[in-house]
Motif scaffolding. Structure first.
Motif, PDB file in Angstrom:
ATOM      1  N   LYS A   1      71.519 -76.917  10.230  1.00  0.00           N
ATOM      2  CA  LYS A   1      70.747 -76.502  11.397  1.00  0.00           C
ATOM      3  C   LYS A   1      70.301 -77.702  12.234  1.00  0.00           C
ATOM      4  N   LYS A   2      70.218 -78.873  11.575  1.00  0.00           N
ATOM      5  CA  LYS A   2      69.820 -80.066  12.315  1.00  0.00           C
ATOM      6  C   LYS A   2      70.850 -80.433  13.384  1.00  0.00           C
ATOM      7  N   PHE A   3      72.071 -79.955  13.175  1.00  0.00           N
ATOM      8  CA  PHE A   3      73.134 -80.289  14.116  1.00  0.00           C
ATOM      9  C   PHE A   3      73.112 -79.403  15.364  1.00  0.00           C
ATOM     10  N   GLU A   4      72.212 -78.433  15.369  1.00  0.00           N
ATOM     11  CA  GLU A   4      72.159 -77.544  16.528  1.00  0.00           C
ATOM     12  C   GLU A   4      71.734 -78.287  17.790  1.00  0.00           C
ATOM     13  N   ASP A   5      70.927 -79.346  17.611  1.00  0.00           N
ATOM     14  CA  ASP A   5      70.496 -80.139  18.764  1.00  0.00           C
ATOM     15  C   ASP A   5      71.478 -81.266  19.078  1.00  0.00           C
TER      16      ASP A   5
ATOM     17  N   ASN B   1      66.289 -87.430  12.779  1.00  0.00           N
ATOM     18  CA  ASN B   1      66.517 -86.383  11.783  1.00  0.00           C
ATOM     19  C   ASN B   1      66.766 -86.928  10.381  1.00  0.00           C
ATOM     20  N   ASN B   2      66.495 -88.225  10.204  1.00  0.00           N
ATOM     21  CA  ASN B   2      66.641 -88.860   8.891  1.00  0.00           C
ATOM     22  C   ASN B   2      68.029 -88.641   8.287  1.00  0.00           C
ATOM     23  N   ILE B   3      69.045 -88.863   9.105  1.00  0.00           N
ATOM     24  CA  ILE B   3      70.431 -88.743   8.664  1.00  0.00           C
ATOM     25  C   ILE B   3      71.045 -90.136   8.628  1.00  0.00           C
ATOM     26  N   HIS B   4      71.831 -90.403   7.608  1.00  0.00           N
ATOM     27  CA  HIS B   4      72.519 -91.687   7.500  1.00  0.00           C
ATOM     28  C   HIS B   4      73.364 -91.896   8.761  1.00  0.00           C
TER      29      HIS B   4
END
Length: 268
Positions: free
Chosen positions: A54-58, A119-122
């Motif tokens: 869902k974080k990829f929705e933005d 979003n705290n993604i690598h």
């Protein structure tokens, strides 16, 4: 006299609703962005780290902004700095044309870094995913260039040479289709194969490195057949601006691959 194939009768305008005109070029951007975004979500679900899809929705908003801003500014600084220095308001008139892939790529890098940080993604993990889907947009974009009869190739006596409406009376290489095939289809197959058939996704930066290396090689090669921008021409000898901007991508891609293969900490 050289003879070539006739340019297919394709209206650059896909359809029109009242005063609203929708061009194939716009649809190419939309298709590339939407398909790429959806495929990002599919790849994110595969791991190797646990990221809420869902974080990829933005992500679509960030990438779109990066492509438009980076692509336009890249064209301004790489291809026509003197013109825009004298006509600064033209910078905002995107509808008149003038976008740079290399600028758009840098814009996406910045957008990806901001998105990943928030979003705290690598960061390299996200870059690897974006690298896998980038050829989708490249494919549609080059097809749109062909439909618009722009960015065509140099004059040729090859039997598949095409007489472009905007390219004079002599047949030219359909370099847009060369790029669609190499930078779009072939590069996509290479990256997806590496993602699904190898352990590349477990080594952050590997897929990004493959993209940079592959694009740099393919773009530099196609530039041998592509007509240089009329207002720039060859930079020196037979070297084009596209090659000058692409060669560094090859070396940076090799660097990323080297770093990925020597990555000690595989914990994400």
């Amino acid at each position: 006299m050289l003879t070539g194939l006739s340019f297919p009768t394709i209206d650059p305008i896909a359809f029109q609703i009242g005063p609203m005109i929708v061009r194939w070029y716009a649809l190419a951007y939309i298709a590339g962005l939407l398909l790429g975004w959806r495929f990002c979500i599919i790849l994110a679900k595969r791991g190797p780290i646990d990221v809420d899809p869902k974080k990829f929705e933005d992500l679509l908003v960030y990438v779109t902004a990066g492509i438009i801003l980076g692509g336009r500014l890249g064209y301004v600084f790489f291809y026509s700095p003197s013109f825009f220095l004298q006509n600064p308001m033209e910078i905002f008139m995107i509808w008149r044309g003038g976008m740079s892939f290399h600028g758009g790529f840098l814009g996406v890098i910045v957008a990806a870094f901001v998105f990943a940080s928030r979003n705290n993604i690598h960061t390299l993990y996200l870059a690897d995913i974006l690298a896998c889907v980038a050829p989708i947009g490249l494919f549609f974009g080059r097809i749109a260039n062909f439909i618009n009869s722009e960015l065509y190739g140099r004059v040729t006596d090859a039997p598949w040479g095409i007489i472009f409406p905007n390219g004079g009376s002599l047949p030219r290489h359909p370099s847009q289709l060369y790029e669609a095939f190499l930078e779009g289809l072939v590069l996509f197959i290479v990256l997806i194969t590496a993602n699904y058939m190898t352990k590349a996704r477990f080594f952050p930066g590997t897929l990004l490195g493959l993209f940079l290396l592959g694009y740099g090689i393919f773009r530099s090669f196609v530039e041998l057949f592509r007509e240089p921008d009329s207002h720039i021409g060859f930079i020196f000898n037979n070297i084009t601006m596209g090659q000058i901007l692409s060669v560094p991508m090859i070396f940076i891609g090799i660097l990323f691959l080297y770093m990925a293969f020597n990555y000690k900490n595989r914990e994400f």
